[in-house]
Design a protein around this motif. Structure first.
Motif, PDB file in Angstrom:
ATOM      1  N   MET A 194     -12.911   0.030  -5.351  1.00  0.00           N
ATOM      2  CA  MET A 194     -11.579  -0.294  -4.851  1.00  0.00           C
ATOM      3  C   MET A 194     -11.609  -0.615  -3.362  1.00  0.00           C
ATOM      4  O   MET A 194     -10.858  -1.473  -2.886  1.00  0.00           O
ATOM      5  CB  MET A 194     -10.625   0.865  -5.136  1.00  0.00           C
ATOM      6  CG  MET A 194     -10.275   1.003  -6.614  1.00  0.00           C
ATOM      7  SD  MET A 194      -9.067   2.309  -6.886  1.00  0.00           S
ATOM      8  CE  MET A 194      -8.422   1.808  -8.498  1.00  0.00           C
ATOM      9  N   GLY A 195     -12.488   0.073  -2.624  1.00  0.00           N
ATOM     10  CA  GLY A 195     -12.611  -0.217  -1.205  1.00  0.00           C
ATOM     11  C   GLY A 195     -13.118  -1.632  -0.953  1.00  0.00           C
ATOM     12  O   GLY A 195     -12.635  -2.329  -0.055  1.00  0.00           O
ATOM     13  N   VAL A 196     -14.090  -2.068  -1.749  1.00  0.00           N
ATOM     14  CA  VAL A 196     -14.593  -3.443  -1.639  1.00  0.00           C
ATOM     15  C   VAL A 196     -13.485  -4.441  -1.967  1.00  0.00           C
ATOM     16  O   VAL A 196     -13.284  -5.432  -1.250  1.00  0.00           O
ATOM     17  CB  VAL A 196     -15.808  -3.656  -2.576  1.00  0.00           C
ATOM     18  CG1 VAL A 196     -16.168  -5.134  -2.660  1.00  0.00           C
ATOM     19  CG2 VAL A 196     -16.996  -2.838  -2.092  1.00  0.00           C
ATOM     20  N   GLY A 197     -12.755  -4.165  -3.057  1.00  0.00           N
ATOM     21  CA  GLY A 197     -11.662  -5.057  -3.431  1.00  0.00           C
ATOM     22  C   GLY A 197     -10.585  -5.115  -2.366  1.00  0.00           C
ATOM     23  O   GLY A 197     -10.060  -6.195  -2.039  1.00  0.00           O
ATOM     24  N   LEU A 198     -10.248  -3.961  -1.789  1.00  0.00           N
ATOM     25  CA  LEU A 198      -9.233  -3.917  -0.734  1.00  0.00           C
ATOM     26  C   LEU A 198      -9.691  -4.700   0.487  1.00  0.00           C
ATOM     27  O   LEU A 198      -8.925  -5.473   1.072  1.00  0.00           O
ATOM     28  CB  LEU A 198      -8.960  -2.455  -0.367  1.00  0.00           C
ATOM     29  CG  LEU A 198      -7.921  -2.218   0.737  1.00  0.00           C
ATOM     30  CD1 LEU A 198      -6.557  -2.750   0.322  1.00  0.00           C
ATOM     31  CD2 LEU A 198      -7.834  -0.734   1.067  1.00  0.00           C
ATOM     32  N   TRP A 199     -10.965  -4.550   0.867  1.00  0.00           N
ATOM     33  CA  TRP A 199     -11.487  -5.285   2.026  1.00  0.00           C
ATOM     34  C   TRP A 199     -11.443  -6.796   1.782  1.00  0.00           C
ATOM     35  O   TRP A 199     -11.073  -7.568   2.677  1.00  0.00           O
ATOM     36  CB  TRP A 199     -12.922  -4.842   2.310  1.00  0.00           C
ATOM     37  CG  TRP A 199     -13.547  -5.672   3.408  1.00  0.00           C
ATOM     38  CD1 TRP A 199     -13.346  -5.560   4.746  1.00  0.00           C
ATOM     39  CD2 TRP A 199     -14.445  -6.778   3.229  1.00  0.00           C
ATOM     40  NE1 TRP A 199     -14.057  -6.517   5.421  1.00  0.00           N
ATOM     41  CE2 TRP A 199     -14.743  -7.279   4.517  1.00  0.00           C
ATOM     42  CE3 TRP A 199     -15.028  -7.378   2.110  1.00  0.00           C
ATOM     43  CZ2 TRP A 199     -15.600  -8.360   4.705  1.00  0.00           C
ATOM     44  CZ3 TRP A 199     -15.880  -8.448   2.308  1.00  0.00           C
ATOM     45  CH2 TRP A 199     -16.165  -8.927   3.586  1.00  0.00           C
ATOM     46  N   LEU A 200     -11.799  -7.235   0.574  1.00  0.00           N
ATOM     47  CA  LEU A 200     -11.768  -8.664   0.267  1.00  0.00           C
ATOM     48  C   LEU A 200     -10.347  -9.217   0.395  1.00  0.00           C
ATOM     49  O   LEU A 200     -10.148 -10.336   0.879  1.00  0.00           O
ATOM     50  CB  LEU A 200     -12.299  -8.914  -1.145  1.00  0.00           C
ATOM     51  CG  LEU A 200     -13.816  -8.752  -1.329  1.00  0.00           C
ATOM     52  CD1 LEU A 200     -14.184  -8.792  -2.809  1.00  0.00           C
ATOM     53  CD2 LEU A 200     -14.567  -9.842  -0.560  1.00  0.00           C
ATOM     54  N   HIS A 201      -9.353  -8.434   0.006  1.00  0.00           N
ATOM     55  CA  HIS A 201      -7.970  -8.897   0.117  1.00  0.00           C
ATOM     56  C   HIS A 201      -7.473  -8.843   1.556  1.00  0.00           C
ATOM     57  O   HIS A 201      -6.795  -9.766   2.016  1.00  0.00           O
ATOM     58  CB  HIS A 201      -7.072  -8.057  -0.801  1.00  0.00           C
ATOM     59  CG  HIS A 201      -7.071  -8.535  -2.217  1.00  0.00           C
ATOM     60  ND1 HIS A 201      -6.010  -9.201  -2.780  1.00  0.00           N
ATOM     61  CD2 HIS A 201      -8.017  -8.467  -3.183  1.00  0.00           C
ATOM     62  CE1 HIS A 201      -6.292  -9.510  -4.029  1.00  0.00           C
ATOM     63  NE2 HIS A 201      -7.506  -9.070  -4.294  1.00  0.00           N
ATOM     64  N   LEU A 202      -7.796  -7.761   2.258  1.00  0.00           N
ATOM     65  CA  LEU A 202      -7.318  -7.633   3.634  1.00  0.00           C
ATOM     66  C   LEU A 202      -7.948  -8.678   4.553  1.00  0.00           C
ATOM     67  O   LEU A 202      -7.330  -9.103   5.532  1.00  0.00           O
ATOM     68  CB  LEU A 202      -7.630  -6.234   4.166  1.00  0.00           C
ATOM     69  CG  LEU A 202      -6.812  -5.081   3.594  1.00  0.00           C
ATOM     70  CD1 LEU A 202      -7.310  -3.750   4.139  1.00  0.00           C
ATOM     71  CD2 LEU A 202      -5.324  -5.258   3.916  1.00  0.00           C
ATOM     72  N   SER A 203      -9.172  -9.076   4.248  1.00  0.00           N
ATOM     73  CA  SER A 203      -9.869 -10.042   5.103  1.00  0.00           C
ATOM     74  C   SER A 203      -9.570 -11.489   4.701  1.00  0.00           C
ATOM     75  O   SER A 203     -10.114 -12.424   5.303  1.00  0.00           O
ATOM     76  CB  SER A 203     -11.380  -9.788   5.063  1.00  0.00           C
ATOM     77  OG  SER A 203     -11.871  -9.882   3.732  1.00  0.00           O
ATOM     78  N   GLU A 204      -8.711 -11.677   3.698  1.00  0.00           N
ATOM     79  CA  GLU A 204      -8.324 -13.040   3.309  1.00  0.00           C
ATOM     80  C   GLU A 204      -7.582 -13.706   4.463  1.00  0.00           C
ATOM     81  O   GLU A 204      -6.727 -13.091   5.110  1.00  0.00           O
ATOM     82  CB  GLU A 204      -7.416 -12.998   2.080  1.00  0.00           C
ATOM     83  CG  GLU A 204      -6.856 -14.373   1.716  1.00  0.00           C
ATOM     84  CD  GLU A 204      -5.635 -14.290   0.803  1.00  0.00           C
ATOM     85  OE1 GLU A 204      -5.200 -15.355   0.331  1.00  0.00           O
ATOM     86  OE2 GLU A 204      -5.113 -13.182   0.592  1.00  0.00           O
ATOM     87  N   VAL A 252     -12.422 -11.910  -7.144  1.00  0.00           N
ATOM     88  CA  VAL A 252     -13.430 -10.850  -7.097  1.00  0.00           C
ATOM     89  C   VAL A 252     -12.804  -9.549  -6.594  1.00  0.00           C
ATOM     90  O   VAL A 252     -13.050  -8.465  -7.142  1.00  0.00           O
ATOM     91  CB  VAL A 252     -14.611 -11.269  -6.200  1.00  0.00           C
ATOM     92  CG1 VAL A 252     -15.571 -10.098  -5.990  1.00  0.00           C
ATOM     93  CG2 VAL A 252     -15.342 -12.456  -6.812  1.00  0.00           C
ATOM     94  N   GLY A 253     -11.973  -9.654  -5.555  1.00  0.00           N
ATOM     95  CA  GLY A 253     -11.317  -8.466  -5.018  1.00  0.00           C
ATOM     96  C   GLY A 253     -10.406  -7.802  -6.032  1.00  0.00           C
ATOM     97  O   GLY A 253     -10.410  -6.569  -6.182  1.00  0.00           O
ATOM     98  N   ALA A 254      -9.622  -8.612  -6.750  1.00  0.00           N
ATOM     99  CA  ALA A 254      -8.702  -8.070  -7.745  1.00  0.00           C
ATOM    100  C   ALA A 254      -9.452  -7.372  -8.866  1.00  0.00           C
ATOM    101  O   ALA A 254      -9.067  -6.271  -9.305  1.00  0.00           O
ATOM    102  CB  ALA A 254      -7.831  -9.196  -8.310  1.00  0.00           C
ATOM    103  N   PHE A 255     -10.537  -7.975  -9.336  1.00  0.00           N
ATOM    104  CA  PHE A 255     -11.282  -7.367 -10.434  1.00  0.00           C
ATOM    105  C   PHE A 255     -12.079  -6.145  -9.975  1.00  0.00           C
ATOM    106  O   PHE A 255     -12.323  -5.234 -10.771  1.00  0.00           O
ATOM    107  CB  PHE A 255     -12.176  -8.403 -11.105  1.00  0.00           C
ATOM    108  CG  PHE A 255     -11.429  -9.291 -12.046  1.00  0.00           C
ATOM    109  CD1 PHE A 255     -10.993  -8.809 -13.276  1.00  0.00           C
ATOM    110  CD2 PHE A 255     -11.120 -10.595 -11.703  1.00  0.00           C
ATOM    111  CE1 PHE A 255     -10.281  -9.622 -14.147  1.00  0.00           C
ATOM    112  CE2 PHE A 255     -10.405 -11.413 -12.564  1.00  0.00           C
ATOM    113  CZ  PHE A 255      -9.985 -10.924 -13.798  1.00  0.00           C
ATOM    114  N   LEU A 280       0.828  -1.204   0.000  1.00  0.00           N
ATOM    115  CA  LEU A 280       0.000   0.000   0.000  1.00  0.00           C
ATOM    116  C   LEU A 280       0.866   1.260   0.000  1.00  0.00           C
ATOM    117  O   LEU A 280       0.535   2.258  -0.654  1.00  0.00           O
ATOM    118  CB  LEU A 280      -0.941  -0.005   1.202  1.00  0.00           C
ATOM    119  CG  LEU A 280      -2.035  -1.081   1.191  1.00  0.00           C
ATOM    120  CD1 LEU A 280      -2.823  -1.053   2.489  1.00  0.00           C
ATOM    121  CD2 LEU A 280      -2.968  -0.882   0.004  1.00  0.00           C
ATOM    122  N   GLY A 281       1.976   1.219   0.732  1.00  0.00           N
ATOM    123  CA  GLY A 281       2.893   2.349   0.722  1.00  0.00           C
ATOM    124  C   GLY A 281       3.508   2.567  -0.643  1.00  0.00           C
ATOM    125  O   GLY A 281       3.658   3.709  -1.106  1.00  0.00           O
TER     126      GLY A 281
END
Length: 354
Positions: free
Chosen positions: A283-293, A137-140, A18-19
């Motif tokens: 992008m927020g939805v995608g980021l949440w899906l990845h962070l919650s993996e 799904v998160g990536a797309f 993210l940085g």
């Protein structure tokens, strides 16, 4: 011989990715302030030279890879480094510059989102990084947000220019995956060499196109932006590759356009639009899906020998003659072991899945 994890599996890979995206996303709005004074070819060259020269100076002050607790490049790494620099520092910039001359700006902006897709597709299909429906799904969702930010209602022009821009994205996707192969080595050296090569190529293109060097103050400002927005960003990207693998790092990195758009609001006074809000939501939805993996299962570690920067965690239980500082780097062995914990496809978890 083993100890429990003392921190989240998200650390430090996700903050690094993210940085990296934040610094790279800051480069376009800052560069836009300089475009009135610098030819685009020359601007790209000076940005990359700023990255290469700045990291070179940092390395001189810091010391060599061994003194910095980093593995140095070995002969076996040179082919991968050459491929990464060739694709990302020479082929991609040249294809992009020529593609931009033959294609519309709006179409090119849309096509540039193919880099993230190419990076993830190569990682998943060629290098067999683990992926599930949640990550896809998160990536797309992240990519859809990036495409929406670039959309100007004119679509994609399918011409030679578009093919060249798409080819540049494929070259950068290959570059990212080749860089993963050497992500265990000193990232400062890798990023420095990439910056110097890409800088020389782009400055050469600028001079060939009739551009001239701008004033000293503009050169200083441009190289400063390049050092942070490209050089430091690339170092963080390579470090993230160690911990997350290429596909996940590429997905987080795709957030850069949104970060750039937010900064443009504050730096350039650009308006907040419905398009930006929807893109941010995607992008927020995608980021949440990845962070919650939470990828966790019982897995085997085969016997392994390699060198990289490490501390004595549960994967690095070995003795030293005398006291050593951490992190440190040296050639070491891993004995076979079987255990279970949350993990990403990092340097020690590039196993297959049934």
């Amino acid at each position: 011989m083993s100890q429990a994890h003392s921190h989240s599996h998200l650390w430090p890979g996700v903050p690094l990715a993210l940085g990296s995206a934040a610094l790279f996303g800051a480069a376009p709005p800052l560069s836009k302030l300089l475009l009135d004074s610098v030819n685009p070819f020359m601007l790209a060259g000076l940005l990359y030279l700023g990255a290469g020269i700045g990291l070179g100076l940092y390395r001189l002050l810091r010391g060599s890879g061994a003194n910095a607790g980093e593995a140095q490049l070995a002969a076996r790494d040179i082919p991968w480094l050459a491929l990464a620099i060739g694709m990302g520092g020479i082929v991609a910039p040249v294809l992009l510059m020529f593609g931009l001359t033959l294609n519309t700006a709006s179409s090119s902006a849309l096509l540039l989102n193919l880099e993230g897709l190419a990076t993830m597709a190569i990682a998943w299909l060629v290098y067999r990084e683990n992926v599930d429906r949640r990550l896809l799904v998160g990536a797309f969702a992240i990519l859809a947000g990036a495409v929406l930010l670039s959309w100007e209602g004119k679509g994609v022009a399918f011409n030679l220019g578009a093919m060249l821009v798409a080819g540049a994205c494929l070259a950068w996707g290959l570059d990212n995956n080749f860089t993963r192969k050497i992500s265990a080595t000193d990232p400062v050296v890798t990023a420095m060499l990439k910056g110097l090569v890409a800088g020389v190529v782009n400055v050469g293109l600028g001079l060939a196109a009739g551009a001239s060097f701008p004033s000293v103050s503009i050169v200083a400002a441009t190289t400063g932006v390049g050092f942070l927005g490209i050089g430091v960003s690339l170092v963080m990207f390579i470090l993230a590759l160690r911990h997350l693998g290429t596909a996940r790092t590429g997905a987080y990195y795709s957030l850069a356009p949104f970060i750039g758009a937010l900064l443009a609001i504050f730096i350039l006074g650009e308006p907040i639009t419905i398009k930006l809000a929807i893109a941010g939501l995607l992008m927020g939805v995608g980021l949440w899906l990845h962070l919650s993996e939470r990828h966790e299962h019982e897995h085997d570690h085969e016997a392994l020998e390699h060198e990289h920067s490490h501390v004595h965690d549960e994967h690095h239980q070995h003795a030293h003659d005398g006291l050593v500082s951490e992190p440190h780097s040296h050639w070491h062995q891993h004995a076979p072991m079987r255990h279970r914990h949350p993990h990403y496809p990092d340097l020690h978890h590039r196993h297959t899945h049934g």
